[in-house]
Write a protein that holds these residues in place. Structure first.
Motif, short mmCIF file in Angstrom:
data_model
loop_
_atom_site.label_atom_id
_atom_site.label_comp_id
_atom_site.label_asym_id
_atom_site.label_seq_id
_atom_site.Cartn_x
_atom_site.Cartn_y
_atom_site.Cartn_z
N ARG A 237 21.52 77.82 60.97
CA ARG A 237 20.06 78.77 61.50
C ARG A 237 19.86 78.98 62.91
O ARG A 237 20.48 77.97 63.97
CB ARG A 237 19.11 77.17 61.51
CG ARG A 237 18.69 76.41 60.27
CD ARG A 237 18.15 74.92 59.89
NE ARG A 237 16.92 74.74 60.46
CZ ARG A 237 16.53 73.75 61.44
NH1 ARG A 237 17.36 72.69 61.83
NH2 ARG A 237 15.72 74.19 61.90
N GLU A 238 19.29 79.57 62.63
CA GLU A 238 19.57 80.51 64.41
C GLU A 238 18.67 79.63 65.18
O GLU A 238 17.65 79.64 65.31
CB GLU A 238 18.51 81.92 64.22
CG GLU A 238 19.28 82.83 63.11
CD GLU A 238 19.08 84.05 63.15
OE1 GLU A 238 17.91 84.57 63.76
OE2 GLU A 238 19.72 85.59 62.56
N GLU A 239 18.97 79.98 66.21
CA GLU A 239 18.92 79.42 67.67
C GLU A 239 18.08 77.87 67.72
O GLU A 239 17.15 77.01 68.41
CB GLU A 239 17.26 79.84 68.18
CG GLU A 239 17.79 81.60 68.21
CD GLU A 239 16.61 81.99 68.86
OE1 GLU A 239 15.37 81.70 68.96
OE2 GLU A 239 16.79 83.61 69.51
N THR A 240 19.40 77.13 66.94
CA THR A 240 18.05 75.20 66.12
C THR A 240 19.18 74.72 67.78
O THR A 240 20.06 75.02 68.34
CB THR A 240 19.47 74.80 65.35
OG1 THR A 240 19.28 75.52 64.32
CG2 THR A 240 19.57 73.62 64.81
N SER A 241 18.17 73.96 68.49
CA SER A 241 17.98 73.10 69.30
C SER A 241 18.12 71.75 69.48
O SER A 241 18.83 71.18 67.87
CB SER A 241 17.34 73.12 70.21
OG SER A 241 16.07 73.06 69.39
N SER A 242 18.91 70.88 70.04
CA SER A 242 19.37 69.06 69.25
C SER A 242 18.15 68.70 69.72
O SER A 242 17.86 67.36 69.53
CB SER A 242 20.50 69.09 70.59
OG SER A 242 19.47 69.35 71.62
N ASP A 243 16.97 69.46 69.47
CA ASP A 243 16.11 68.78 69.82
C ASP A 243 15.75 67.54 68.90
O ASP A 243 15.89 68.32 67.74
CB ASP A 243 14.89 69.01 69.89
CG ASP A 243 14.30 69.82 71.41
OD1 ASP A 243 15.12 69.50 72.42
OD2 ASP A 243 13.43 70.60 71.59
N ILE A 244 15.38 66.18 68.58
CA ILE A 244 14.21 65.63 67.91
C ILE A 244 12.37 65.93 68.04
O ILE A 244 12.77 65.18 69.32
CB ILE A 244 14.96 64.43 67.98
CG1 ILE A 244 16.39 64.19 68.32
CG2 ILE A 244 14.01 63.05 66.40
CD1 ILE A 244 17.26 64.55 66.76
N VAL A 245 11.90 65.82 67.09
CA VAL A 245 10.67 66.20 67.14
C VAL A 245 9.85 64.81 66.33
O VAL A 245 10.75 65.03 65.31
CB VAL A 245 9.94 67.29 66.77
CG1 VAL A 245 9.28 67.40 66.86
CG2 VAL A 245 10.89 68.48 67.61
N PRO B 174 24.50 62.98 72.05
CA PRO B 174 24.76 62.91 73.23
C PRO B 174 23.89 64.44 73.74
O PRO B 174 24.38 65.59 72.86
CB PRO B 174 26.26 62.89 73.37
CG PRO B 174 27.17 62.43 72.15
CD PRO B 174 25.85 62.81 71.32
N GLY B 175 22.81 63.95 75.07
CA GLY B 175 22.16 65.84 74.82
C GLY B 175 21.16 66.03 74.51
O GLY B 175 20.65 67.00 74.79
N ALA B 176 20.97 64.96 73.30
CA ALA B 176 19.71 64.96 72.67
C ALA B 176 18.08 65.37 73.37
O ALA B 176 18.64 63.75 74.04
CB ALA B 176 19.43 64.59 71.84
N ARG B 177 17.03 66.51 72.90
CA ARG B 177 15.95 66.08 74.15
C ARG B 177 15.30 65.65 72.94
O ARG B 177 14.46 65.46 71.41
CB ARG B 177 15.34 66.83 74.50
CG ARG B 177 14.09 66.80 75.71
CD ARG B 177 14.02 67.78 75.77
NE ARG B 177 13.67 69.01 74.78
CZ ARG B 177 12.17 70.24 75.28
NH1 ARG B 177 11.88 70.11 76.16
NH2 ARG B 177 12.28 71.46 73.79
N LEU B 178 14.03 64.41 73.26
CA LEU B 178 13.28 63.80 71.88
C LEU B 178 11.90 64.58 72.30
O LEU B 178 11.07 64.75 73.51
CB LEU B 178 12.59 62.41 72.35
CG LEU B 178 12.33 62.10 71.51
CD1 LEU B 178 12.31 62.30 69.87
CD2 LEU B 178 12.27 60.03 71.54
N ARG B 179 10.95 65.37 71.95
CA ARG B 179 9.37 65.56 72.32
C ARG B 179 8.95 64.78 71.24
O ARG B 179 9.40 64.86 69.72
CB ARG B 179 9.46 67.10 71.62
CG ARG B 179 10.39 68.30 72.32
CD ARG B 179 10.63 69.83 71.89
NE ARG B 179 9.26 69.96 71.60
CZ ARG B 179 9.12 71.21 70.76
NH1 ARG B 179 10.16 71.51 70.51
NH2 ARG B 179 7.36 71.78 70.80
N ILE B 180 7.56 64.06 72.16
CA ILE B 180 7.17 63.57 71.04
C ILE B 180 5.78 64.26 71.05
O ILE B 180 4.85 64.04 72.07
CB ILE B 180 6.98 62.23 71.91
CG1 ILE B 180 8.35 61.46 71.90
CG2 ILE B 180 5.60 61.13 71.13
CD1 ILE B 180 8.42 59.80 73.39
#
Length: 282
Positions: A140-148, A172-178
């Protein structure tokens, strides 16, 4: 491996289920959990059962080999319950940490984004369910490590936030977007400001802060950001899913039939998300 319940991956031979299996294997490794690969055999006439059993064994052998290539230290076990897939996986979910399914199986119409079995399992399972759809994560293009994760003021957020923070902590390094979506109508229904948009936005931000209080202290290693979004919560989550590693939504416990317990936001996110979605009983 821990003594915690395993990750269950449901397979039927479809490309979606095999991509879900890959995701489940990686997640089992991240969480230090065992993996069980399940192929439910829909009851058939007795004369066809021998062929059905042979095909099930061939599929599961293929799946075990696939997992071994992805995660050599993971040694999955297999199950072939004689039951309808939704019923079998709902039963197995009582003793699982996570159930992972493909968004569509072999029997699904191509025009449907979400198969009936996937919807039923997400509606009824006793543990979190990940519905994996779309192309594999790495393509998937430009997939980040974010958990939404989406949170709502009108339902418990403890379980869904707990799952989301634990998932982010395992990467490791994942960001959580709430994400908390609000509208003037939702502000009115919750007893907040009705005609003042700035006041409604401030009230929504305070609500989000209250819903998430204490979680950053519990998971200090996780970078967590709060996003109070004016507009449709489901639209915000579907948009975020395009680049997220995982999108997490909650559902009410107690559903025993197709769709029961899934909020409109959860149903829309499941049906239109552009990546894997976790549905967490709240």
């Amino acid at each position: 491996m821990t003594t915690e319940p395993p990750v269950i991956a449901a397979v039927d031979g479809s490309s979606h289920s095999l991509e879900a299996l890959d995701w489940a294997a990686h997640e089992a490794v991240r969480r230090g959990l065992a993996l069980v690969v399940v192929h439910a055999r829909t009851p058939m006439p007795h004369a066809a059962r021998e062929t059905q059993q042979r095909e099930a064994e061939e599929l599961l052998t293929l799946c075990v080999r696939r997992v071994s290539r992805l995660a050599p230290d993971l040694h999955p076990t297999t199950l072939t319950p004689m039951d309808y897939p939704a019923a079998a996986l709902t039963s197995l979910s009582r003793d699982a940490s996570l159930v992972v399914v493909g968004s569509r199986g072999l029997g699904g119409f191509r025009s449907l984004l979400l198969g009936s079995d996937s919807m039923a399992i997400a509606s009824m399972a006793k543990c979190p369910v990940v519905v994996h759809g779309g192309p594999p994560e790495q393509s998937r293009e430009e997939t980040s490590s974010d958990i939404v994760v989406g949170v709502a003021a009108d339902e418990s957020s403890e379980a869904v936030l707990g799952f989301a923070f634990a998932t982010a902590a395992s990467r490791p390094g994942a960001r959580l977007r709430i994400v908390h979506g609000w509208t003037m109508v939702s502000s009115m229904l919750s007893g907040g400001p009705v005609f003042d948009r700035d006041a409604a936005a401030g009230a929504a931000e305070r609500t989000l802060a209250e819903l998430t209080a204490g979680w950053r202290e519990k998971y200090p290693q996780v970078e967590a950001v709060r996003e109070s979004v004016g507009g449709s919560a489901s639209r915000a989550l579907v948009t975020a899913s395009a680049t997220a590693a995982l999108t997490v939504v909650g559902r009410r416990r107690g559903g025993e039939s197709l769709g029961l317990g899934l909020s409109p936001v959860a149903q829309t996110t499941l049906g239109h998300a552009l990546g894997p979605v976790a549905v967490v009983p709240c």
